[in-house]
Design a protein around this motif. Structure first.
Motif, PDB file in Angstrom:
ATOM      1  N   UNK A 103     -22.908 -34.464  -1.772  1.00 40.57           N
ATOM      2  CA  UNK A 103     -23.443 -33.840  -2.980  1.00 40.57           C
ATOM      3  C   UNK A 103     -23.723 -32.354  -2.783  1.00 40.57           C
ATOM      4  N   UNK A 104     -24.313 -31.996  -1.649  1.00 44.54           N
ATOM      5  CA  UNK A 104     -24.633 -30.593  -1.395  1.00 44.54           C
ATOM      6  C   UNK A 104     -23.372 -29.746  -1.261  1.00 44.54           C
ATOM      7  N   UNK A 105     -22.373 -30.274  -0.563  1.00 46.22           N
ATOM      8  CA  UNK A 105     -21.126 -29.528  -0.426  1.00 46.22           C
ATOM      9  C   UNK A 105     -20.453 -29.357  -1.785  1.00 46.22           C
ATOM     10  N   UNK A 106     -20.486 -30.408  -2.599  1.00 45.78           N
ATOM     11  CA  UNK A 106     -19.907 -30.305  -3.930  1.00 45.78           C
ATOM     12  C   UNK A 106     -20.617 -29.231  -4.754  1.00 45.78           C
ATOM     13  N   UNK A 107     -21.936 -29.141  -4.620  1.00 50.34           N
ATOM     14  CA  UNK A 107     -22.691 -28.119  -5.337  1.00 50.34           C
ATOM     15  C   UNK A 107     -22.238 -26.721  -4.924  1.00 50.34           C
ATOM     16  N   UNK A 108     -22.032 -26.528  -3.624  1.00 56.42           N
ATOM     17  CA  UNK A 108     -21.574 -25.218  -3.143  1.00 56.42           C
ATOM     18  C   UNK A 108     -20.162 -24.908  -3.647  1.00 56.42           C
ATOM     19  N   UNK A 109     -19.325 -25.922  -3.705  1.00 56.86           N
ATOM     20  CA  UNK A 109     -17.958 -25.716  -4.189  1.00 56.86           C
ATOM     21  C   UNK A 109     -17.940 -25.370  -5.672  1.00 56.86           C
ATOM     22  N   UNK A 110     -18.797 -26.001  -6.441  1.00 54.94           N
ATOM     23  CA  UNK A 110     -18.904 -25.672  -7.862  1.00 54.94           C
ATOM     24  C   UNK A 110     -19.310 -24.213  -8.045  1.00 54.94           C
ATOM     25  N   UNK A 111     -20.267 -23.760  -7.224  1.00 57.25           N
ATOM     26  CA  UNK A 111     -20.704 -22.377  -7.283  1.00 57.25           C
ATOM     27  C   UNK A 111     -19.579 -21.435  -6.898  1.00 57.25           C
TER      28      UNK A 111
END
Length: 335
Positions: A103-111
């Motif tokens: 989830x955290x990596x996905x959040x960074x990728x979205x950013x």
């Protein structure tokens, strides 16, 4: 060697930079003689138009961000191929990202995709980023959810979704095993926090309830990986009641199930029957396997996603009602 500029092309062709621009954009407002001189100058100077300049002028980067849990998974590779084949015809390219179910990596990728000013985003989400994804959509960025839904937050009902009928597919698999007389069934499921994991398990439970199986099935919640399937079989074989059939709710995990069963000297289906959500090509190498599987359509899902993206990036269709498309399945058997 420095790249040639549009000014140098104009000087070589003895025309204005505006004329060069018209030629590059295939405008009809250019004489054939001027077009000939510009094309000759472009060839001589090996001029390449700046993609950055074009994106600034058109307010587009011609890039579409795609976030999937695992870019090495053939299922997501086929989806991506379908998207690429569709949007590529209109000049768009894909920027692939793998969240690794994090989830955290996905959040960074979205950013990151937001900072790169992509023109649209496709997400097969690991979960937990519903508010961020909904916010990106509200800002005007076209967002399409693929394969997976998200937790219930404001704005998600307005997102486009292309997915599979997960509950129905899993129900068909479990029902087929039950019809063959199996009652001791092991279930290899994905993460419970991911919509596909929840929905597919619900489908299995519905089949068990219909057949009056009151005893809870053996369940291993894996991580949609080959290793997850291997660990599931090891866990099942430590149980006092080994399953006579296994329904694996992801093709990567099914491959791991097959590997570990073969290592243990088990024969399929005489010792253990297998039903898989998604085809496992390695199953064809087994002798008389009779391996059931759900026939998925990832490439077609990708094509529909690409068509939807092109429609959403057309400003006339940005405010159209959310599109929901659920792909149904057929159950097949190897051989």
């Amino acid at each position: 060697m420095l790249k040639a500029t549009i000014k140098e092309v104009a000087a070589e062709a003895e025309v204005s930079t505006a004329t060069v621009s018209r030629v590059l954009n295939n405008s009809l407002k250019v004489s054939e003689e001027a077009r000939r001189r510009v094309n000759a100058a472009i060839a001589k100077l090996n001029y390449e138009p700046s993609a950055i300049a074009r994106s600034l002028k058109q307010d587009r980067t011609f890039m579409i961000g795609v976030i999937v849990p695992d870019i090495t998974n053939p299922y997501f590779m086929e989806i991506s191929k379908g998207i690429e084949d569709t949007v590529g015809q209109s000049g768009f390219q894909l920027m692939f990202c793998s969240s690794d179910e994090n989830t955290d990596k996905e959040s960074r990728l979205l950013q990151l995709l937001n900072e790169k000013r992509v023109d649209a985003v496709v997400v097969a989400t690991a979960g937990g980023n519903g508010s961020k994804i909904a916010g990106m959509s509200r800002s005007g960025l076209p967002v399409v959810l693929i394969d997976r839904t998200l937790e219930n937050v404001d704005g998600l009902s307005e997102l486009d979704l292309i997915a599979e009928d997960n509950a129905a597919g899993a129900y068909m698999l479990a029902k087929r095993l039950l019809e063959d007389g199996h009652t001791a069934i092991g279930v290899v499921n994905g993460p419970s926090w991911v919509s596909t994991g929840r929905e597919r398990y619900e489908g299995v439970l519905r089949a068990l309830n219909e057949f009056g199986i009151e005893q809870p099935p053996l369940v291993y919640n894996g991580d949609f990986t080959v290793e997850g399937g291997v660990r599931a079989v090891r866990r099942f074989w430590q149980s006092n009641r080994k399953p006579t059939a296994i329904v694996s709710l992801n093709n990567r995990m099914t491959f791991g199930v097959l590997l570990e069963l073969i290592r243990k000297g088990q024969h399929i289906p005489t010792d253990v029957a297998i039903a898989s959500f998604g085809e496992v090509e390695a199953g064809q190498l087994l002798k008389n396997p009779k391996l059931y599987y759900i026939d998925q359509q990832p490439y077609d899902m990708g094509k529909r996603t690409g068509e939807l993206l092109l429609s959403r990036m057309d400003k006339q269709n940005q405010n159209a009602d959310p599109h929901l498309e659920i792909f149904s399945h057929q159950i097949k058997c190897i051989p």
